[in-house]
Design a protein around this motif. Structure first.
Motif, short mmCIF file in Angstrom:
data_model
loop_
_atom_site.label_atom_id
_atom_site.label_comp_id
_atom_site.label_asym_id
_atom_site.label_seq_id
_atom_site.Cartn_x
_atom_site.Cartn_y
_atom_site.Cartn_z
N HIS A 27 0.84 -1.19 0.00
CA HIS A 27 0.00 0.00 0.00
C HIS A 27 0.88 1.24 0.00
O HIS A 27 2.04 1.19 0.41
CB HIS A 27 -0.88 0.03 1.26
CG HIS A 27 -1.67 -1.22 1.43
ND1 HIS A 27 -2.99 -1.31 1.06
CD2 HIS A 27 -1.33 -2.44 1.92
CE1 HIS A 27 -3.42 -2.54 1.32
NE2 HIS A 27 -2.43 -3.23 1.84
N VAL A 28 0.29 2.35 -0.41
CA VAL A 28 0.96 3.63 -0.35
C VAL A 28 0.05 4.57 0.45
O VAL A 28 -1.17 4.45 0.39
CB VAL A 28 1.27 4.19 -1.76
CG1 VAL A 28 0.01 4.48 -2.54
CG2 VAL A 28 2.17 5.39 -1.70
N PHE A 29 0.66 5.46 1.23
CA PHE A 29 -0.12 6.45 1.97
C PHE A 29 -0.38 7.63 1.05
O PHE A 29 0.54 8.16 0.43
CB PHE A 29 0.65 6.94 3.21
CG PHE A 29 0.98 5.85 4.19
CD1 PHE A 29 -0.03 5.19 4.89
CD2 PHE A 29 2.29 5.49 4.43
CE1 PHE A 29 0.28 4.20 5.80
CE2 PHE A 29 2.60 4.49 5.33
CZ PHE A 29 1.60 3.84 6.02
N THR A 30 -1.66 8.04 0.95
CA THR A 30 -2.02 9.18 0.10
C THR A 30 -3.00 10.08 0.85
O THR A 30 -3.59 9.68 1.86
CB THR A 30 -2.68 8.75 -1.22
OG1 THR A 30 -3.99 8.26 -0.96
CG2 THR A 30 -1.85 7.72 -1.96
N ASN A 31 -3.20 11.27 0.28
CA ASN A 31 -4.28 12.12 0.76
C ASN A 31 -5.55 11.73 0.00
O ASN A 31 -5.54 10.79 -0.80
CB ASN A 31 -3.93 13.61 0.61
CG ASN A 31 -3.69 14.02 -0.82
OD1 ASN A 31 -4.13 13.37 -1.77
ND2 ASN A 31 -2.98 15.12 -1.00
N THR A 32 -6.64 12.44 0.22
CA THR A 32 -7.90 12.06 -0.42
C THR A 32 -7.90 12.29 -1.93
O THR A 32 -8.72 11.72 -2.64
CB THR A 32 -9.09 12.81 0.22
OG1 THR A 32 -8.82 14.21 0.16
CG2 THR A 32 -9.29 12.39 1.67
N ALA A 33 -6.94 13.09 -2.42
CA ALA A 33 -6.78 13.28 -3.86
C ALA A 33 -5.86 12.23 -4.46
O ALA A 33 -5.49 12.31 -5.62
CB ALA A 33 -6.25 14.68 -4.15
N LEU A 34 -5.48 11.25 -3.64
CA LEU A 34 -4.59 10.15 -4.02
C LEU A 34 -3.18 10.61 -4.37
O LEU A 34 -2.48 9.95 -5.14
CB LEU A 34 -5.20 9.30 -5.12
CG LEU A 34 -6.54 8.64 -4.76
CD1 LEU A 34 -7.07 7.81 -5.92
CD2 LEU A 34 -6.41 7.78 -3.50
N LYS A 35 -2.75 11.72 -3.80
CA LYS A 35 -1.37 12.19 -3.93
C LYS A 35 -0.58 11.59 -2.77
O LYS A 35 -1.02 11.63 -1.61
CB LYS A 35 -1.31 13.71 -3.85
CG LYS A 35 -2.14 14.41 -4.89
CD LYS A 35 -1.32 14.76 -6.07
CE LYS A 35 -2.16 15.64 -6.97
NZ LYS A 35 -1.94 15.50 -8.33
#
Length: 143
Positions: free
Chosen positions: A112-120
């Motif tokens: 998994h990757v950690f992202t913000n809600t904009a998937l950045k």
């Protein structure tokens, strides 16, 4: 280092099996998700709460190795632990074991990757340092 392993039991439902009464292969990935969700819930945190904090953990890769089939009405245990963690990435490892005889049925990992809600992509260690510290603590075995 022995990471903290969270266990969650479930019973194989008829709808999860094929004509041979064997668990259909894609259901194991669903069970991995159950394991992840319950692992995080163990921290008195939910995916929903993470998302409300603006943190998403999308899946980027998955691998699975089938050893033995689970069958209808078997009780299985999903054993989940953090196998790798960086400020940007997280890998969970899983074992699915039949409870009656402790036979290992499936192993796997999800990345998994950690992202913000904009998937950045984000650095969880900066965005949610308490959550990152807890995950790191689980990876190191609570030491």
């Amino acid at each position: 280092m022995n990471p903290v392993v969270h266990s969650h039991r479930l019973r194989v439902r008829y709808s999860e099996t094929d004509q041979m009464s064997v668990v259909y292969h894609t259901n194991y990935l669903n069970w991995f998700e159950v394991g992840r969700t319950e692992f995080i819930r163990h921290a008195d945190l939910t995916y929903r709460e993470l998302e409300e904090k603006g943190v998403m953990i999308p899946l980027t890769d998955a691998n699975i190795s089938y050893k033995r089939p689970a069958k209808y009405d078997d009780e299985v245990e999903i054993r989940t632990h953090v196998s790798e963690i960086t400020p940007i990435r997280l890998t969970f490892a899983y074992e699915i074991v039949r409870v009656a005889d402790e036979e290992l049925l499936v192993t796997g990992k999800t990345m998994h990757v950690f992202t913000n809600t904009a998937l950045k992509p984000i650095r969880l260690s900066r965005t949610e340092p308490e959550v990152y510290a807890w995950l790191e603590h689980q990876h190191k075995g609570g030491k």
